[in-house]
Design a protein around this motif. Sequence first.
Motif, mmCIF file in Angstrom:
data_model
loop_
_atom_site.group_PDB
_atom_site.id
_atom_site.type_symbol
_atom_site.label_atom_id
_atom_site.label_comp_id
_atom_site.label_asym_id
_atom_site.label_seq_id
_atom_site.Cartn_x
_atom_site.Cartn_y
_atom_site.Cartn_z
ATOM 1 N N TYR A 42 -74.070 -7.019 51.859
ATOM 2 C CA TYR A 42 -75.196 -7.230 51.367
ATOM 3 C C TYR A 42 -76.438 -6.893 52.227
ATOM 4 N N LYS A 45 -76.897 -3.431 52.980
ATOM 5 C CA LYS A 45 -77.373 -2.339 52.009
ATOM 6 C C LYS A 45 -78.916 -2.754 51.747
ATOM 7 N N ALA A 46 -79.371 -3.774 51.907
ATOM 8 C CA ALA A 46 -80.572 -4.244 51.584
ATOM 9 C C ALA A 46 -81.578 -3.606 52.942
ATOM 10 N N ILE A 49 -82.218 -0.123 52.119
ATOM 11 C CA ILE A 49 -83.087 0.359 51.260
ATOM 12 C C ILE A 49 -84.571 0.264 51.877
ATOM 13 N N ILE A 124 -85.609 -7.563 47.288
ATOM 14 C CA ILE A 124 -84.344 -7.411 47.266
ATOM 15 C C ILE A 124 -83.590 -8.695 46.911
ATOM 16 N N LYS A 144 -81.582 -5.325 42.713
ATOM 17 C CA LYS A 144 -80.514 -6.250 42.814
ATOM 18 C C LYS A 144 -79.289 -5.359 43.459
ATOM 19 N N ILE A 145 -78.456 -6.068 44.371
ATOM 20 C CA ILE A 145 -77.560 -5.587 45.036
ATOM 21 C C ILE A 145 -76.325 -6.478 44.463
#
Length: 145
Positions: A42, A45-46, A49, A124, A144-145
Amino acid sequence: CQNLSLLSKMENANTVAIHVRRGDYLNSEVASIYGGICTEEYYSKALDIIRSKVKNPMYIFFSDDTQYVKDTFHLDNMTIVDWNKGENSIFDMYLMSRCKYMILANSSFSYWAARLNEKVEDVICPGRWFNKNSPDIILDNWIKI
């Protein structure tokens, strides 16, 4: 005061608050409710971004497990806020609420820091807050992830 010094550094920076909640979330009873949501994947990925959107980010970590943060995250221009303990923890929420970008944990502390943030550009967050019966509290403009 360390908080004032950090606020001064934050003033003209592209600040990214990153909240990493662990502590009681690792306890088996609590983990069944909150665990396994804000994983290393998580946060990875954040951060991808953030890297795609933000020039020269200043990463500011807030966590109840600073050793985990030190062992796991190795970013340029990274600060770990580890001095606000006990009743002074509210200052972490204030500092988080002054950042331009936020990566939230599935925590009410993270949630309220984001809601109180009047200058945030992007938030995020995980796609769910709980493993079961997750409340519908995520704002429409949050990523949203």
